[in-house]
Design a protein around this motif. Structure first.
Motif, short mmCIF file in Angstrom:
data_model
loop_
_atom_site.label_atom_id
_atom_site.label_comp_id
_atom_site.label_asym_id
_atom_site.label_seq_id
_atom_site.Cartn_x
_atom_site.Cartn_y
_atom_site.Cartn_z
N ALA A 132 15.64 38.02 72.57
CA ALA A 132 15.72 37.36 71.26
C ALA A 132 14.53 36.44 71.09
CB ALA A 132 17.02 36.58 71.13
N ASP B 246 15.73 41.16 69.05
CA ASP B 246 16.23 40.72 67.76
C ASP B 246 15.71 39.32 67.48
OD1 ASP B 246 18.05 43.04 67.31
OD2 ASP B 246 19.09 42.21 69.05
N THR B 247 15.86 38.87 66.25
CA THR B 247 15.35 37.55 65.85
C THR B 247 16.31 36.88 64.88
OG1 THR B 247 13.01 38.00 66.23
CG2 THR B 247 13.52 36.40 64.52
N HIS C 77 23.15 36.47 65.25
CA HIS C 77 22.98 37.90 64.96
C HIS C 77 23.92 38.75 65.79
CE1 HIS C 77 20.48 37.09 68.46
NE2 HIS C 77 20.38 38.38 68.72
N LEU D 230 24.85 44.64 62.21
CA LEU D 230 23.50 44.61 62.78
C LEU D 230 23.52 45.25 64.17
CD1 LEU D 230 22.10 41.03 61.97
CD2 LEU D 230 21.32 43.20 61.01
N PHE E 295 22.46 45.43 68.01
CA PHE E 295 22.09 44.41 69.00
C PHE E 295 21.51 45.09 70.23
CE2 PHE E 295 22.95 42.06 72.87
CZ PHE E 295 22.41 40.81 72.57
N LYS F 292 20.58 50.26 71.51
CA LYS F 292 21.28 49.28 70.70
C LYS F 292 22.78 49.51 70.79
CE LYS F 292 17.86 46.98 68.66
NZ LYS F 292 17.71 45.51 68.64
#
Length: 476
Positions: free
Chosen positions: A380, A402-403, A411, A417, A419, A429
């Motif tokens: 992240a 991810d951000t 998130h 979304l 991950f 993911k």
């Protein structure tokens, strides 16, 4: 303990279970969404009846407060179940594919078929969440599952085993306890998919073992996740968000901030805000030992590792600007902020995975971006700024799993979304649709209706050659 040291009786039990699940996996290929949801409904009933056991086990293993169990262990599982219940029928539906010029006269679709027998190797930091969420997705995709929970949280792993055995037949979902010998033997078997959550170091071993059987893998790993606090950020809100995201679960979170860049013009103000936030959320040094809302380090080995990182940093010039208290008997380490850390220190080279946060003053954002890009890609990356141009620049010029912008770790809680990490921080993911697809094989199916492929068969007479040349000239 190596694979060869695993007791023969345990090996035999694993082998028998694996063979039984392989047979049953073939039967599950024909299961529909209703049958899969019925299995998950059984799990949900047993899981919900076990809340008190979950709380007691988490408290016993590392003093995890009940509210954090609710937020980080139970709610993600309930959210995953609810999403699967609403969306599984749609996810399983074959996907029609538009026709293409090269294959006119055919129809095509993509089927989502079960991979088969899947292995879930789960970690110790969020044992319930990171065991049951991938298991839910694997079952939703029509697979059988073998679970290897962590031996580092024995009470929580015992509850995991009790829930699984109270819900499933061995041929559906099975669990095997043990140390690295058990994990090593399991990963040596020809599973159809392996889902591993843990460190990059162990992830490499899992991937190497899977490669011997050409098994697909999802690797949810970790790494050093940076935070950038730019001068336009809301100081108080940013500090509270970072303190909560870093020190929840005593910093033992794969997507927790690992180190923080703060712009020089706001450094003093921001460090002061971090200190106030720590006192507000967790209390003074004197109050901390009795604070039921502050978790502990999982075991003595990890406590010693964190103490080594802190001592090494101080011995090499780092300054503790807040915290620093550590009590070995209770495995308590105070939320600790450090300044003056150099890049060569162990604390800047290893994933911290604990309540130590190095703070780095910066003057040039481009240099920060270069520094981040010089490291392995993190799981992240967090940006705190009021300027969209700043966040977009950082996102565009870096790579991370991810951000979040002006938030930490949220998130992961978003059901829509994907991950996961990238390269050193993970492969593949998970979560929702992406987790279902990780445990599914996307099978292409093409059916001929009235295609003209027979016109292209040899012998390649002038007419055939002419047709091909015209197609190349006019269609592309």
């Amino acid at each position: 303990m190596g694979v060869s040291e695993l007791e023969p009786a345990v090996k035999s039990e694993i082998d028998c279970t694996f063979a039984e699940q392989r047979r049953y996996a073939i039967h599950l290929r024909g299961s529909d969404y209703r049958q899969r949801l019925q299995v998950l409904d059984r799990f949900e009933r047993v899981f919900k009846a076990s809340y008190e056991k979950l709380y007691r086990a988490a408290a016993a293993d590392f003093s995890k407060p009940e509210t954090e169990v609710d937020v980080t262990e139970i709610l993600p599982i309930l959210s995953e179940l609810e999403l699967v219940r609403k969306r599984l029928k749609r996810w399983m539906k074959p996907k029609s594919v538009l026709p293409a010029l090269m294959v006119m006269g055919t129809s095509s679709k993509i089927l989502y078929e079960p991979r088969g027998v899947c292995l879930v190797v789960s970690p110790w930091n969020y044992p319930f969440n990171l065991t049951f969420c991938p298991m839910i997705l694997a079952v939703a995709a029509g697979n059988t599952v073998v679970i290897k929970p962590s031996e580092m949280t024995p009470n929580m792993s015992a509850v995991i085993e009790e829930i699984i055995k109270g819900t499933f037949e061995q041929k559906e979902v099975a669990v095997f306890q043990g140390d690295s010998a058990t994990a090593g033997y399991l990963t040596s078997l020809p599973f159809d998919h392996i889902f591993f959550t843990g460190s990059p170091e162990v992830g490499r071993h899992v991937m190497a073992a899977a490669a011997k059987n050409l098994a697909s893998v999802t690797l949810e790993l970790g790494g050093k996740s940076p935070v950038i606090v730019e001068r336009s950020a809301n100081i108080e809100k940013s500090a509270d968000t970072i303190v909560f995201g870093k020190f929840s679960n005593n910093g033992q979170t794969c997507i927790a901030p690992d180190y923080l860049y703060v712009e020089s013009s706001i450094k003093e103000e921001f460090v002061a805000a971090l200190k106030r936030s720590i006192l507000r959320l967790y209390g003074t040094t004197e109050q901390l030992a009795a604070n039921p809302d502050y978790c502990r380090v999982v075991n003595s080995r990890h406590f010693i590792r964190l103490q080594r990182l802190l001592d090494n940093a101080i011995e090499n010039g780092a300054e503790v600007v807040h915290g620093g208290l550590h009590i070995s008997e209770s495995r308590l380490i105070e939320p600790t902020l450090l300044m003056g850390v150099s890049d060569e220190l162990d604390i800047m080279q290893e994933e911290i995975f604990g309540p130590l946060l190095p703070l780095i003053e910066y003057h040039d954002l481009d240099q920060v971006i270069d520094d981040i890009n010089a490291r392995p890609k993190p799981l992240a990356l967090y940006v705190f700024t009021a300027k969209r141009a700043v966040s977009e620049k950082i996102i565009r010029q870096t790579s991370a799993g991810d951000t979040c912008v002006n938030q930490i770790a949220l998130h992961y809680m978003h059901p829509h979304l994907p991950f996961g990490g990238v390269n050193n921080s993970g492969l593949g993911k998970t979560g929702g649709r992406w987790g279902f697809e990780a445990f599914s094989h996307q099978r292409s199916v093409l059916e001929d209706k009235f295609s003209g492929t027979a016109l292209l068969y040899p012998p390649y007479a002038p007419r055939v050659k002419g047709l091909i040349k015209k197609a190349m000239r006019y269609l592309f």
